[in-house]
Design a protein around this motif. Structure first.
Motif, PDB file in Angstrom:
ATOM      1  N   SER A  76      11.466   8.859   1.635  1.00 11.10           N
ATOM      2  CA  SER A  76      12.094   9.246   2.903  1.00 11.10           C
ATOM      3  C   SER A  76      13.608   9.115   2.821  1.00 11.10           C
ATOM      4  O   SER A  76      14.346   9.991   3.293  1.00 11.10           O
ATOM      5  CB  SER A  76      11.562   8.382   4.045  1.00 11.10           C
ATOM      6  OG  SER A  76      10.180   8.565   4.195  1.00 11.10           O
ATOM      7  N   PHE A  77      14.082   8.029   2.227  1.00  7.45           N
ATOM      8  CA  PHE A  77      15.520   7.822   2.094  1.00  7.45           C
ATOM      9  C   PHE A  77      16.160   8.943   1.285  1.00  7.45           C
ATOM     10  O   PHE A  77      17.218   9.467   1.661  1.00  7.45           O
ATOM     11  CB  PHE A  77      15.789   6.462   1.434  1.00  7.45           C
ATOM     12  CG  PHE A  77      17.245   6.184   1.215  1.00  7.45           C
ATOM     13  CD1 PHE A  77      18.054   5.825   2.277  1.00  7.45           C
ATOM     14  CD2 PHE A  77      17.801   6.297  -0.049  1.00  7.45           C
ATOM     15  CE1 PHE A  77      19.407   5.584   2.081  1.00  7.45           C
ATOM     16  CE2 PHE A  77      19.136   6.059  -0.255  1.00  7.45           C
ATOM     17  CZ  PHE A  77      19.951   5.693   0.815  1.00  7.45           C
ATOM     18  N   ASN A  78      15.538   9.337   0.186  1.00 11.31           N
ATOM     19  CA  ASN A  78      16.078  10.418  -0.631  1.00 11.31           C
ATOM     20  C   ASN A  78      16.109  11.740   0.128  1.00 11.31           C
ATOM     21  O   ASN A  78      17.089  12.487   0.048  1.00 11.31           O
ATOM     22  CB  ASN A  78      15.279  10.573  -1.923  1.00 11.31           C
ATOM     23  CG  ASN A  78      15.600   9.503  -2.926  1.00 11.31           C
ATOM     24  OD1 ASN A  78      16.756   9.255  -3.215  1.00 11.31           O
ATOM     25  ND2 ASN A  78      14.575   8.857  -3.453  1.00 11.31           N
ATOM     26  N   LEU A 117      19.611  13.753   1.317  1.00  8.74           N
ATOM     27  CA  LEU A 117      19.893  15.141   0.953  1.00  8.74           C
ATOM     28  C   LEU A 117      20.107  15.999   2.199  1.00  8.74           C
ATOM     29  O   LEU A 117      21.021  16.825   2.245  1.00  8.74           O
ATOM     30  CB  LEU A 117      18.761  15.710   0.094  1.00  8.74           C
ATOM     31  CG  LEU A 117      18.985  17.125  -0.432  1.00  8.74           C
ATOM     32  CD1 LEU A 117      20.231  17.190  -1.310  1.00  8.74           C
ATOM     33  CD2 LEU A 117      17.777  17.599  -1.200  1.00  8.74           C
ATOM     34  N   GLY A 118      19.291  15.790   3.222  1.00 10.61           N
ATOM     35  CA  GLY A 118      19.463  16.536   4.467  1.00 10.61           C
ATOM     36  C   GLY A 118      20.777  16.213   5.153  1.00 10.61           C
ATOM     37  O   GLY A 118      21.455  17.102   5.690  1.00 10.61           O
ATOM     38  N   ALA A 119      21.171  14.942   5.137  1.00 12.13           N
ATOM     39  CA  ALA A 119      22.435  14.542   5.750  1.00 12.13           C
ATOM     40  C   ALA A 119      23.619  15.153   4.996  1.00 12.13           C
ATOM     41  O   ALA A 119      24.602  15.585   5.610  1.00 12.13           O
ATOM     42  CB  ALA A 119      22.551  13.020   5.779  1.00 12.13           C
ATOM     43  N   MET A 158       0.819  -1.201   0.000  1.00 13.11           N
ATOM     44  CA  MET A 158       0.000   0.000   0.000  1.00 13.11           C
ATOM     45  C   MET A 158       0.863   1.266   0.000  1.00 13.11           C
ATOM     46  O   MET A 158       0.572   2.216   0.681  1.00 13.11           O
ATOM     47  CB  MET A 158      -0.939  -0.011   1.198  1.00 13.11           C
ATOM     48  CG  MET A 158      -1.991  -1.104   1.188  1.00 13.11           C
ATOM     49  SD  MET A 158      -3.067  -1.087  -0.236  1.00 13.11           S
ATOM     50  CE  MET A 158      -4.035   0.347   0.069  1.00 13.11           C
ATOM     51  N   GLY A 159       1.930   1.256  -0.754  1.00 11.85           N
ATOM     52  CA  GLY A 159       2.752   2.448  -0.893  1.00 11.85           C
ATOM     53  C   GLY A 159       3.888   2.552   0.102  1.00 11.85           C
ATOM     54  O   GLY A 159       4.579   3.563   0.141  1.00 11.85           O
ATOM     55  N   SER A 160       4.087   1.515   0.913  1.00  9.22           N
ATOM     56  CA  SER A 160       5.147   1.598   1.929  1.00  9.22           C
ATOM     57  C   SER A 160       6.536   1.644   1.298  1.00  9.22           C
ATOM     58  O   SER A 160       7.406   2.375   1.776  1.00  9.22           O
ATOM     59  CB  SER A 160       5.044   0.446   2.919  1.00  9.22           C
ATOM     60  OG  SER A 160       5.169  -0.792   2.254  1.00  9.22           O
ATOM     61  N   SER A 161       6.754   0.909   0.234  1.00 13.30           N
ATOM     62  CA  SER A 161       8.070   0.957  -0.410  1.00 13.30           C
ATOM     63  C   SER A 161       8.316   2.321  -1.040  1.00 13.30           C
ATOM     64  O   SER A 161       9.446   2.826  -1.030  1.00 13.30           O
ATOM     65  CB  SER A 161       8.202  -0.154  -1.451  1.00 13.30           C
ATOM     66  OG  SER A 161       7.253   0.019  -2.478  1.00 13.30           O
ATOM     67  N   THR A 162       7.270   2.941  -1.562  1.00 10.68           N
ATOM     68  CA  THR A 162       7.404   4.286  -2.114  1.00 10.68           C
ATOM     69  C   THR A 162       7.730   5.277  -1.007  1.00 10.68           C
ATOM     70  O   THR A 162       8.600   6.139  -1.176  1.00 10.68           O
ATOM     71  CB  THR A 162       6.107   4.706  -2.830  1.00 10.68           C
ATOM     72  OG1 THR A 162       5.831   3.765  -3.860  1.00 10.68           O
ATOM     73  CG2 THR A 162       6.219   6.096  -3.414  1.00 10.68           C
ATOM     74  N   MET A 163       7.062   5.141   0.136  1.00 11.62           N
ATOM     75  CA  MET A 163       7.317   6.030   1.269  1.00 11.62           C
ATOM     76  C   MET A 163       8.750   5.869   1.766  1.00 11.62           C
ATOM     77  O   MET A 163       9.424   6.857   2.076  1.00 11.62           O
ATOM     78  CB  MET A 163       6.326   5.755   2.403  1.00 11.62           C
ATOM     79  CG  MET A 163       6.491   6.693   3.574  1.00 11.62           C
ATOM     80  SD  MET A 163       6.196   8.424   3.173  1.00 11.62           S
ATOM     81  CE  MET A 163       4.448   8.414   3.000  1.00 11.62           C
ATOM     82  N   ILE A 164       9.235   4.651   1.822  1.00 11.80           N
ATOM     83  CA  ILE A 164      10.615   4.401   2.261  1.00 11.80           C
ATOM     84  C   ILE A 164      11.591   5.033   1.281  1.00 11.80           C
ATOM     85  O   ILE A 164      12.560   5.683   1.691  1.00 11.80           O
ATOM     86  CB  ILE A 164      10.865   2.880   2.417  1.00 11.80           C
ATOM     87  CG1 ILE A 164      10.079   2.348   3.607  1.00 11.80           C
ATOM     88  CG2 ILE A 164      12.354   2.585   2.565  1.00 11.80           C
ATOM     89  CD1 ILE A 164      10.052   0.835   3.691  1.00 11.80           C
ATOM     90  N   ASN A 165      11.349   4.874   0.001  1.00  8.99           N
ATOM     91  CA  ASN A 165      12.227   5.441  -1.021  1.00  8.99           C
ATOM     92  C   ASN A 165      12.243   6.967  -0.952  1.00  8.99           C
ATOM     93  O   ASN A 165      13.310   7.584  -0.994  1.00  8.99           O
ATOM     94  CB  ASN A 165      11.785   4.974  -2.408  1.00  8.99           C
ATOM     95  CG  ASN A 165      12.740   5.374  -3.495  1.00  8.99           C
ATOM     96  OD1 ASN A 165      13.898   5.676  -3.251  1.00  8.99           O
ATOM     97  ND2 ASN A 165      12.254   5.377  -4.720  1.00  8.99           N
ATOM     98  N   ILE A 190      12.106  11.929  -8.878  1.00 10.13           N
ATOM     99  CA  ILE A 190      11.679  11.424  -7.571  1.00 10.13           C
ATOM    100  C   ILE A 190      10.198  11.716  -7.352  1.00 10.13           C
ATOM    101  O   ILE A 190       9.449  10.869  -6.848  1.00 10.13           O
ATOM    102  CB  ILE A 190      12.548  12.030  -6.447  1.00 10.13           C
ATOM    103  CG1 ILE A 190      13.974  11.474  -6.526  1.00 10.13           C
ATOM    104  CG2 ILE A 190      11.952  11.766  -5.079  1.00 10.13           C
ATOM    105  CD1 ILE A 190      14.971  12.193  -5.646  1.00 10.13           C
ATOM    106  N   ILE A 191       9.761  12.908  -7.742  1.00 11.83           N
ATOM    107  CA  ILE A 191       8.351  13.278  -7.581  1.00 11.83           C
ATOM    108  C   ILE A 191       7.461  12.395  -8.454  1.00 11.83           C
ATOM    109  O   ILE A 191       6.417  11.895  -8.010  1.00 11.83           O
ATOM    110  CB  ILE A 191       8.148  14.771  -7.889  1.00 11.83           C
ATOM    111  CG1 ILE A 191       8.838  15.609  -6.823  1.00 11.83           C
ATOM    112  CG2 ILE A 191       6.671  15.113  -7.983  1.00 11.83           C
ATOM    113  CD1 ILE A 191       8.922  17.081  -7.147  1.00 11.83           C
ATOM    114  N   ILE A 192       7.861  12.171  -9.701  1.00 14.43           N
ATOM    115  CA  ILE A 192       7.072  11.329 -10.604  1.00 14.43           C
ATOM    116  C   ILE A 192       7.041   9.887 -10.109  1.00 14.43           C
ATOM    117  O   ILE A 192       5.997   9.227 -10.151  1.00 14.43           O
ATOM    118  CB  ILE A 192       7.623  11.427 -12.043  1.00 14.43           C
ATOM    119  CG1 ILE A 192       7.345  12.826 -12.600  1.00 14.43           C
ATOM    120  CG2 ILE A 192       6.994  10.368 -12.946  1.00 14.43           C
ATOM    121  CD1 ILE A 192       8.057  13.120 -13.901  1.00 14.43           C
ATOM    122  N   ALA A 193       8.174   9.393  -9.613  1.00 17.24           N
ATOM    123  CA  ALA A 193       8.213   8.030  -9.073  1.00 17.24           C
ATOM    124  C   ALA A 193       7.305   7.908  -7.851  1.00 17.24           C
ATOM    125  O   ALA A 193       6.626   6.892  -7.668  1.00 17.24           O
ATOM    126  CB  ALA A 193       9.642   7.645  -8.713  1.00 17.24           C
TER     127      ALA A 193
END
Length: 88
Positions: free
Chosen positions: A10-12, A16-18, A1-8, A48-51
Motif C-alpha cells: 500500500s505504501f508503495n 507512486l500515486g502521490a 498474517m501478511g499485514s506488514s506485506t499489505m502495508i508495504n 515489489i510484486i515478488i516481495a
C-alpha cells in the motif's frame, strides 16, 4: 498474517500515486513523468510484486491448512518456493 506485506504494498502504491499527482499539479507532462519513472519501474515493480508474493505465501498456506484443504501447514515444496522468492 501478511499485514506488514499489505502495508508495504500500500505504501508503495500510495507513494507512486502521490508522485503522479504532484507532477500533474506542478505541470510536468505525463510523458516526462513516465520517462523518469519507467527506468526505475523495470526493476522495482517486479521486485515489489515478488516481495508481495513472498510475503503472502506463508499466510496463504496457513489459511489453507486451517480451512482443511491441506494436511500439513508447510511442506518441503512450500518452503522451497518461499525461499526461492525470498532469494530473488
Amino acid at each position: 498474517m501478511g499485514s506488514s506485506t499489505m502495508i508495504n504494498l500500500s505504501f508503495n502504491g500510495i507513494l507512486l500515486g502521490a508522485l503522479l499527482k504532484k507532477s500533474i499539479t506542478n505541470s510536468i507532462s505525463l510523458q516526462n513523468f513516465l520517462l523518469l519513472v519507467i527506468p526505475h519501474g523495470i526493476f522495482e515493480i517486479p521486485a515489489i510484486i515478488i516481495a508481495g508474493a513472498a510475503g503472502f505465501k506463508i499466510p496463504y498456506e496457513i489459511v489453507r491448512y486451517l480451512v482443511g484443504k491441506k494436511e500439513t501447514i508447510l511442506t518441503k515444496e512450500d518452503t522451497k518456493e518461499y525461499l526461492t522468492l525470498a532469494v530473488i
